[in-house]
Design an enzyme around this catalytic site. Structure first.
Site, PDB file in Angstrom:
ATOM      1  N   HIS A 130       0.798  -3.156  11.263  1.00 16.15           N
ATOM      2  CA  HIS A 130       1.002  -3.230   9.815  1.00 16.15           C
ATOM      3  C   HIS A 130       1.263  -1.834   9.226  1.00 16.15           C
ATOM      4  CE1 HIS A 130      -0.093  -4.897   5.692  1.00 16.15           C
ATOM      5  NE2 HIS A 130      -0.180  -3.601   5.501  1.00 16.15           N
ATOM      6  N   HIS A 134       4.797   0.300   7.664  1.00 17.62           N
ATOM      7  CA  HIS A 134       4.945   1.008   6.381  1.00 17.62           C
ATOM      8  C   HIS A 134       5.748   2.303   6.553  1.00 17.62           C
ATOM      9  CE1 HIS A 134       2.663  -1.132   3.347  1.00 17.62           C
ATOM     10  NE2 HIS A 134       1.583  -1.213   4.102  1.00 17.62           N
TER      11      HIS A 134
HETATM   12 ZN    ZN Z   1      -0.067  -2.395   3.860  1.00 17.12          ZN
END
Ligand code: ZN
Length: 157
Positions: A130, A134
């Site tokens: 995750h 980004h």
């Molecule tokens: Zn996040």
């Protein structure tokens, strides 16, 4: 303790690719401290630098086993699969189902710019994926299976 403003979904900075960190300057050390403060304040388990408006390849994670700093992280091995709810401090109060690898090994550099490898399963593997997403300008909402839903907080007994 210094809290930074968390950029929200829709902010262009969250779609940009981050640059590598070449050197851990006092400014970067301060950024790391502020990122932990901001993450803990929001009850998050991970935070990436672009979420506080800094386009550098730097993430912090704490899934409850202590703080982890990953500079210039990269997934070097992954296997298996897990499907479950995922949320993000850039989209508070929401969650969606995302499939991620069950096991992930990353390489990264620490605050002394020493290279290390780290393995994670379940939540940690999910957090690695995750947060690294980004750094490449991606949010989990691009990967959700089904609709976003509201997070229901349960009262602790
Ligand atoms: Zn996040």
């Amino acid at each position: 303790m210094a809290l930074r403003n968390i950029r929200q979904l829709g902010d262009d900075i969250l779609k940009k690719k981050c640059r590598e960190v070449k050197e851990v300057t006092p400014k970067i050390k301060e950024l790391i401290e502020d990122m932990f403060d901001t993450m803990y304040d929001g009850n998050g388990v991970g935070l990436a630098a672009p979420q506080v408006g800094v386009l550098k390849r730097l993430i912090v994670i704490d899934i409850g086993d202590g703080p982890i700093v990953l500079i210039n992280p990269r997934v070097i091995e992954s296997r298996g699969e897990q499907t479950g709810d995922e949320g993000c401090l850039s989209l508070p109060g929401k969650a969606g189902v995302v499939t991620r690898p069950y096991y992930v090994k990353v390489e990264a550099w620490n605050e002394n710019m020493e290279r290390f490898e780290m393995e994670g399963e379940e939540l940690l593997a999910r957090a690695f994926c995750h947060e690294i997403d980004h750094l490449d300008g991606h949010m989990y909402v691009e990967k959700i299976e089904g609709p976003l839903h509201d997070v229901v907080y349960e009262e602790e007994e």
